[in-house]
Design a protein around this motif. Structure first.
Motif, PDB file in Angstrom:
ATOM      1  N   VAL A  95      11.749  -3.225   4.983  1.00 53.74           N
ATOM      2  CA  VAL A  95      10.898  -2.128   4.515  1.00 53.74           C
ATOM      3  C   VAL A  95      11.541  -0.817   4.922  1.00 53.74           C
ATOM      4  N   ARG A  96      11.635   0.105   3.969  1.00 52.47           N
ATOM      5  CA  ARG A  96      12.252   1.404   4.230  1.00 52.47           C
ATOM      6  C   ARG A  96      11.291   2.522   3.865  1.00 52.47           C
ATOM      7  N   ASN A  97      11.461   3.642   4.559  1.00 49.03           N
ATOM      8  CA  ASN A  97      10.710   4.844   4.247  1.00 49.03           C
ATOM      9  C   ASN A  97      11.687   5.869   3.693  1.00 49.03           C
ATOM     10  N   ASN A  98      11.707   6.027   2.385  1.00 50.87           N
ATOM     11  CA  ASN A  98      12.606   6.975   1.732  1.00 50.87           C
ATOM     12  C   ASN A  98      11.838   8.239   1.379  1.00 50.87           C
ATOM     13  N   ASN A  99      11.924   9.224   2.273  1.00 51.75           N
ATOM     14  CA  ASN A  99      11.258  10.510   2.052  1.00 51.75           C
ATOM     15  C   ASN A  99       9.773  10.330   1.760  1.00 51.75           C
ATOM     16  N   GLY A 100       9.127   9.478   2.573  1.00 52.31           N
ATOM     17  CA  GLY A 100       7.696   9.287   2.429  1.00 52.31           C
ATOM     18  C   GLY A 100       7.290   8.212   1.447  1.00 52.31           C
ATOM     19  N   GLN A 101       8.238   7.657   0.730  1.00 54.50           N
ATOM     20  CA  GLN A 101       7.936   6.602  -0.232  1.00 54.50           C
ATOM     21  C   GLN A 101       8.365   5.259   0.343  1.00 54.50           C
ATOM     22  N   ILE A 102       7.440   4.292   0.344  1.00 49.47           N
ATOM     23  CA  ILE A 102       7.735   2.975   0.889  1.00 49.47           C
ATOM     24  C   ILE A 102       8.547   2.179  -0.124  1.00 49.47           C
ATOM     25  N   VAL A 103       9.700   1.679   0.323  1.00 48.62           N
ATOM     26  CA  VAL A 103      10.569   0.855  -0.516  1.00 48.62           C
ATOM     27  C   VAL A 103      10.692  -0.511   0.139  1.00 48.62           C
ATOM     28  N   LEU A 104      10.433  -1.566  -0.624  1.00 45.82           N
ATOM     29  CA  LEU A 104      10.514  -2.934  -0.132  1.00 45.82           C
ATOM     30  C   LEU A 104      11.800  -3.572  -0.647  1.00 45.82           C
ATOM     31  N   VAL A 105      12.548  -4.183   0.246  1.00 49.13           N
ATOM     32  CA  VAL A 105      13.746  -4.929  -0.124  1.00 49.13           C
ATOM     33  C   VAL A 105      13.365  -6.405  -0.129  1.00 49.13           C
ATOM     34  N   LEU A 106      13.450  -7.035  -1.305  1.00 48.19           N
ATOM     35  CA  LEU A 106      13.000  -8.406  -1.472  1.00 48.19           C
ATOM     36  C   LEU A 106      14.148  -9.382  -1.260  1.00 48.19           C
ATOM     37  N   GLU A 107      13.802 -10.639  -1.104  1.00 48.16           N
ATOM     38  CA  GLU A 107      14.814 -11.675  -1.006  1.00 48.16           C
ATOM     39  C   GLU A 107      15.679 -11.649  -2.260  1.00 48.16           C
ATOM     40  N   GLY A 108      16.962 -11.606  -2.091  1.00 47.36           N
ATOM     41  CA  GLY A 108      17.874 -11.485  -3.223  1.00 47.36           C
ATOM     42  C   GLY A 108      18.378 -10.075  -3.422  1.00 47.36           C
ATOM     43  N   GLY A 109      17.774  -9.087  -2.693  1.00 50.52           N
ATOM     44  CA  GLY A 109      18.287  -7.727  -2.740  1.00 50.52           C
ATOM     45  C   GLY A 109      17.547  -6.761  -3.651  1.00 50.52           C
ATOM     46  N   ALA A 110      16.611  -7.240  -4.471  1.00 44.03           N
ATOM     47  CA  ALA A 110      15.866  -6.329  -5.352  1.00 44.03           C
ATOM     48  C   ALA A 110      15.056  -5.350  -4.508  1.00 44.03           C
ATOM     49  N   GLN A 111      14.968  -4.102  -4.965  1.00 48.43           N
ATOM     50  CA  GLN A 111      14.217  -3.075  -4.270  1.00 48.43           C
ATOM     51  C   GLN A 111      13.107  -2.558  -5.172  1.00 48.43           C
ATOM     52  N   VAL A 112      11.899  -2.503  -4.634  1.00 50.36           N
ATOM     53  CA  VAL A 112      10.747  -2.016  -5.386  1.00 50.36           C
ATOM     54  C   VAL A 112       9.945  -1.081  -4.499  1.00 50.36           C
ATOM     55  N   THR A 113       9.216  -0.172  -5.109  1.00 50.07           N
ATOM     56  CA  THR A 113       8.316   0.691  -4.364  1.00 50.07           C
ATOM     57  C   THR A 113       6.961   0.006  -4.235  1.00 50.07           C
ATOM     58  N   SER A 114       6.152   0.483  -3.327  1.00 48.96           N
ATOM     59  CA  SER A 114       4.845  -0.122  -3.106  1.00 48.96           C
ATOM     60  C   SER A 114       3.952  -0.013  -4.344  1.00 48.96           C
ATOM     61  N   THR A 115       4.218   0.962  -5.203  1.00 44.50           N
ATOM     62  CA  THR A 115       3.399   1.113  -6.414  1.00 44.50           C
ATOM     63  C   THR A 115       3.755   0.086  -7.478  1.00 44.50           C
ATOM     64  N   GLN A 116       4.864  -0.637  -7.311  1.00 42.47           N
ATOM     65  CA  GLN A 116       5.274  -1.644  -8.275  1.00 42.47           C
ATOM     66  C   GLN A 116       4.780  -3.041  -7.891  1.00 42.47           C
ATOM     67  N   ILE A 117       3.987  -3.123  -6.845  1.00 45.82           N
ATOM     68  CA  ILE A 117       3.502  -4.398  -6.375  1.00 45.82           C
ATOM     69  C   ILE A 117       2.209  -4.775  -7.102  1.00 45.82           C
ATOM     70  N   ALA A 118       2.175  -5.981  -7.693  1.00 49.49           N
ATOM     71  CA  ALA A 118       0.993  -6.445  -8.421  1.00 49.49           C
ATOM     72  C   ALA A 118       0.102  -7.315  -7.552  1.00 49.49           C
ATOM     73  N   GLY A 119       0.621  -7.840  -6.451  1.00 52.05           N
ATOM     74  CA  GLY A 119      -0.157  -8.689  -5.568  1.00 52.05           C
ATOM     75  C   GLY A 119       0.573  -8.921  -4.280  1.00 52.05           C
ATOM     76  N   ILE A 120      -0.147  -9.412  -3.257  1.00 49.51           N
ATOM     77  CA  ILE A 120       0.454  -9.682  -1.955  1.00 49.51           C
ATOM     78  C   ILE A 120      -0.253 -10.887  -1.360  1.00 49.51           C
ATOM     79  N   ARG A 121       0.513 -11.701  -0.646  1.00 46.13           N
ATOM     80  CA  ARG A 121      -0.092 -12.874  -0.007  1.00 46.13           C
ATOM     81  C   ARG A 121       0.665 -13.216   1.278  1.00 46.13           C
TER      82      ARG A 121
END
Length: 216
Positions: A190-216
């Motif tokens: 998990v990274r904080n890029n200028n106040g925006q949360i960026v998640l690094v997923l398995e395999g290297g894909a990076q998404v912001t918290s606003t691109q998350i459709a669900g969590i478990r």
């Protein structure tokens, strides 16, 4: 700097900003600097019209207030950083649903896509991450998960690597909907890029918290 002009002393106001917007008083050593400035002011005052002692008291009180405000702001900044990183840590060891590229590493993949009521058939389209279609297979039109093994379910097996998955729905021969399939992936970093949360997923894909459709 202090200068004598018309028998009066000119000084930069306490707590004013220096060039670049940085405060003139930023750490504990500034109190010593303030005393030196105050001493210089007293040495250069007009002996026939000295500065009132009450004026010195006002300057000292003003400096003390500015210094306390700076220390308070620094403390609040540290508390905010601590709270932010505590929130970031909560994402670790979670699985999040996203339509980002999925890395195939040999195990079957489980994908999800909303059902389209009027659809009579649907295809699962596998593409490279630059959007080039590599294969497509029929998929169920229901709400259930779509399970795909790229090594065994395709006429030409695909190697390990990242892929995009899209579901295309048809009514008869007409395409009526195209939707990116969602896949649950573990959060590795998990990274904080200028106040925006960026998640690094398995395999290297990076998404912001606003691109998350669900969590478990």
């Amino acid at each position: 700097m202090f200068s004598i002009e018309n028998n009066s002393v000119n000084a930069q106001p306490v707590g004013s900003t220096a060039q670049g917007g940085k405060s003139a008083f930023t750490d504990g050593s500034d109190f010593t600097m303030f005393l030196r400035m105050l001493t210089t002011q007293m040495q250069n005052q007009n002996p026939l019209n000295p500065v009132e002692s009450s004026d010195f008291a006002v300057q000292l009180a003003t400096f003390s207030g500015v210094e306390q405000q700076i220390q308070t702001n620094q403390l609040l900044g540290r508390l905010t950083d601590q709270m932010m990183f505590s929130d970031l840590a909560n994402w670790l060891n979670k699985e999040v649903a996203t339509d980002a590229p999925v890395r195939y590493s040999g195990a079957p993949l489980t994908l999800q896509a909303p059902a389209i009521a009027e659809a009579t058939s649907r295809d699962l389209v596998i593409s490279s991450i630059d959007g080039q279609e590599l294969a497509r297979v029929p998929a169920s039109t229901g709400q259930g998960n779509i399970v795909i093994d790229l090594a065994h379910d395709l006429a030409t097996p695909l190697p390990h690597g990242p892929y995009l998955f899209t579901v295309e729905d048809f009514r008869g021969n007409d395409s009526i909907s195209t939707t990116r399939a969602v896949h649950y992936s573990p959060v590795m970093e998990v990274r904080n890029n200028n106040g925006q949360i960026v998640l690094v997923l398995e395999g290297g894909a990076q998404v912001t918290s606003t691109q998350i459709a669900g969590i478990r």
